[in-house]
Design an enzyme around this catalytic site. Sequence first.
Site, short mmCIF file in Angstrom:
data_model
loop_
_atom_site.label_atom_id
_atom_site.label_comp_id
_atom_site.label_asym_id
_atom_site.label_seq_id
_atom_site.Cartn_x
_atom_site.Cartn_y
_atom_site.Cartn_z
N HIS A 1 -20.21 8.84 7.61
CA HIS A 1 -19.96 10.27 7.50
C HIS A 1 -21.25 11.00 7.17
O HIS A 1 -21.97 10.61 6.26
CB HIS A 1 -18.92 10.52 6.40
CG HIS A 1 -18.32 11.88 6.46
ND1 HIS A 1 -19.03 13.01 6.16
CD2 HIS A 1 -17.07 12.28 6.78
CE1 HIS A 1 -18.23 14.06 6.31
NE2 HIS A 1 -17.04 13.64 6.67
N GLY B 1 0.84 -1.19 0.00
CA GLY B 1 0.00 0.00 0.00
C GLY B 1 0.88 1.25 0.00
O GLY B 1 1.90 1.29 0.68
N LEU C 1 -5.56 11.58 8.34
CA LEU C 1 -4.32 11.96 7.67
C LEU C 1 -3.20 12.03 8.71
O LEU C 1 -2.07 11.60 8.48
CB LEU C 1 -4.49 13.32 6.98
CG LEU C 1 -5.63 13.40 5.97
CD1 LEU C 1 -5.65 14.77 5.29
CD2 LEU C 1 -5.51 12.32 4.92
N ARG D 1 -13.88 8.23 14.79
CA ARG D 1 -12.72 9.06 14.48
C ARG D 1 -13.14 10.52 14.31
O ARG D 1 -14.17 10.80 13.69
CB ARG D 1 -12.05 8.57 13.19
CG ARG D 1 -10.86 9.42 12.79
CD ARG D 1 -10.13 8.86 11.59
NE ARG D 1 -10.93 8.86 10.38
CZ ARG D 1 -11.21 9.95 9.66
NH1 ARG D 1 -10.79 11.13 10.04
NH2 ARG D 1 -11.93 9.85 8.55
N LEU E 1 -0.92 7.40 2.50
CA LEU E 1 -0.13 8.21 3.42
C LEU E 1 0.75 7.36 4.32
O LEU E 1 1.94 7.63 4.48
CB LEU E 1 -1.05 9.09 4.27
CG LEU E 1 -1.73 10.24 3.52
CD1 LEU E 1 -2.64 11.00 4.46
CD2 LEU E 1 -0.70 11.17 2.92
N ARG F 1 -19.19 13.24 14.00
CA ARG F 1 -19.80 12.59 12.85
C ARG F 1 -20.88 11.57 13.20
O ARG F 1 -21.92 11.53 12.57
CB ARG F 1 -18.69 11.88 12.07
CG ARG F 1 -17.75 12.87 11.46
CD ARG F 1 -16.60 12.19 10.77
NE ARG F 1 -15.82 13.20 10.06
CZ ARG F 1 -14.72 12.96 9.38
NH1 ARG F 1 -14.25 11.73 9.32
NH2 ARG F 1 -14.09 13.91 8.76
#
Lengths: 644, 249
Positions: free
Chosen positions: A266, A40, A448, A442, A43, A337
Amino acid sequence: MILDSKIPAGPLAEKWTNHKFSSKLVNPANKRKYDVIVVGTGLAGASAAASLAELGYIVKAFCFQDSPRRAHSIAAQGGINAAKNYQNDGDSIYRLFYDTIKGGDYRAREANVYRLAEVSVKIIDQCVAQGVPFAREYGGLLANRSFGGAQVSRTFYARGQTGQQLLLGAYSALSRQVANGKVKLYPRTEMMDLVVIDGHAKGIVTRNLITGAVETHAAHAVLLCTGGYGNVFFLSTNAMGSNVTAAWRAHKRGAFFANPCFTQIHPTCIPVSGDHQSKLTLMSESLRNDGRVWVPASQEIAEKLRKGQIKANDIKEEDRDYFLERNYPSFGNLVPRDVASRNAKYVCDQGLGVNETGEAVFLDFRYAITRDTREIIEQKYGNLFEMYKQITGEDPYEMPMMIYPAVHYTMGGLWVDYNLMTTVPGLYALGEANFSEHGANRLGASALMQGLADGYFVVPYTVGDYLAQLAPKQVDETHPEFARIKEEVQNRINMLLQINGTKPVDYFHRRLGKIMWNECGMARTIKGLKGAKAEIQALKKEFWSNVKVMATNEELNQSLEKANRVADFLELGELMVDDALHRNESCGGHFREEYQTPDGEALRDDENFAYVAAWKYLGEGQEEELVKEELVFENVKLTQRSYK
Amino acid sequence: MKLTLKIWRQKNSTDKGGFVTYVADHVSKDMSFLEMLDVLNDQLTERGVDPVHFDHDCREGICGMCSLYINGKPHGPLQTTTCQLHMRSFSDGETITIEPWRAKAFPVVKDLVVNRSAFDRIIQAGGYVSVNTGGAPDANEIPIPKNVADLAMDAAQCIGCGACVAACKNASAMLFTSAKISQLALLPQGQVERKTRAEKMVAQMDAEGFGACTNTGACEAECPKGISITNIARMNREYFSAVVSSDTM
């Protein structure tokens, strides 16, 4: 079996510093004798591969896309948190730590979360040094915004494309190491299985997506940076190719899977438009800073709206229900959220939904436009408004946006200790692929941060500590275990190709998604979950007898790729249901209708469920074994989250 | 809607390839272009025909994976990525021609899928700031005027899809390469390696077999992210000033 999280002793703020000091080091001259596989290139993967190569290790980096730059981190819009306190508004490492633990509904490890907050400040430094063009103030310093329920402005951003810019930064660092010959890149190559020898991860088996060649790769350590499993729901904001295969195969080879039922829905996505829908598009959460969420106050008005007899702008102020502002006066439209999503579902279930399907609420900017002018709103959200118009054909400057919750992120993932090592020694999981920092929910702009923290600043230390304990000699790729796993992979591919049933892969994937969304989505019940388990088992049987996979292995074969991934989603789906069934409480993204406060909020049971549920694979067709890691809170006091 | 699709089918990189015509009915205006192809592919599979292969991933217009040359234009009639193109841009009964990106440096892999790894090699040649993890100063120690940061961001938005190459009659990669060179030339972080970067990236671009720029502006007109052709002018300036005062000479 007792799970050892390896949390270092000592005060919270000193744990990571002490741990780094007590970690073993690999002699600089010996580093080139160690091979590390990174699967992968998002980030977490790109930053880990680049950082390890800079240290001198020999790295092989794999991705299924045609270039590492396309990993799905690129789609993150809103921003990245860091406790810089550049705004002088009271932020600190401790506050970011506290917000993250609380936002995660007290289902994450204190030590991990504190470390995340601690290294967050270095991430911004690193990215700026790479040339990431973050937004700036006129004085030339970095700009911040408040984001996703935070009461301080700690989010750094690059227009609505923060993920893109951060990923391109990590990709540029990775590219530099490719040029240096320290990283060998394997694009369009998918990990198919993990090779474990004498209890340690020693390599992987891959499929070259262009030629179909099944190959083995040996290494001293394997890092899975393969993202989340939101596509188990078929419809999600994940990229089409995002999948659980690498993590799931590792799970079947001994890596425990933790908290699989913790998924994040979300609140601000573009609603579903029809059966052809292939994916859902997120509208950045930052929109809730200026948009007001509402539905009509009565079912009659909603009904007229759905039938197209009236338009949103025809509805009078007193006939609008700003339900988030009404229910949560202090946080209003900026509640976390999970809370925002559940409230949207709740009003739609009452018949107040606003689009044809009745599954949408309004996000209205006319107040912000009147207050700030259209130009300012355009500067902030121009690209998002444009995207919305492109997809729906409606202009959000004129008409309120319609939004509905969609699956976005998975907090669950492979269980890892403080070193990010899974229960298989030598196998690590980073970023969304692990379970560790976000608990049951989260916070915005934290994904990120975690991906880059793991890759740039955690794993380079902890992998070194593991490698230092291995002799610097090459891993033997002729070990029979490599050949055995390779053969298993080939057999499975052949099985998929030979079924030759009548239905395409998507037919099964869509059905799995519907089951998961209805019964293991925003609200879950014991009855629904039990039914879902039986349905998934039946669907899995049907898949293995009636799926139609075209063509051969020895070519680019997208239906074979999909079939291979969906087969794993079918197994994961069942484990998610088991996890949701056993957790007799509501917390964060996991809302069991049986467990709620009188005013409909999630009701945690800290006495019985303040643990990480790690699942151990026992074999085909067997129920997985639950292993608990008790969560110890030494610094924060567990309270009912309140955003009133 | 009912549409006729003329789609380029090519079994692999050595196959000659050719157009095959398919009829797509039950197309709704709300479908994205790629969803229309998904539906076609499911029908083809049920009929025992190998589905049409095309690249795609995020379907949000940001990963740069989707391509497709639609009715003679990269990414189709709108200035957006193919994944953001919706069927309301077409009308009932229309014939749509779908081809892969055509460029020597982007060989066809299968059907509509091409190999764009040449772009990765251009970045590997110098599209970075050489800074190791951990060695960075505090982020606010490098103040950057807002207008400069904004210009750098404009260039940095490139998604590396390759539409600029597909649009160009010379299959030039100048827009792509200049976007990265511009971003880093504008920012203070990029100054140290400014000259070598321009020299190496341009050399790699030529080595990959991309054509020259003749300033037709087709790349800018078709770029889904609105990358400006002024970046090419800036790259040329960077390149020429680098070769006359090269750091490596």
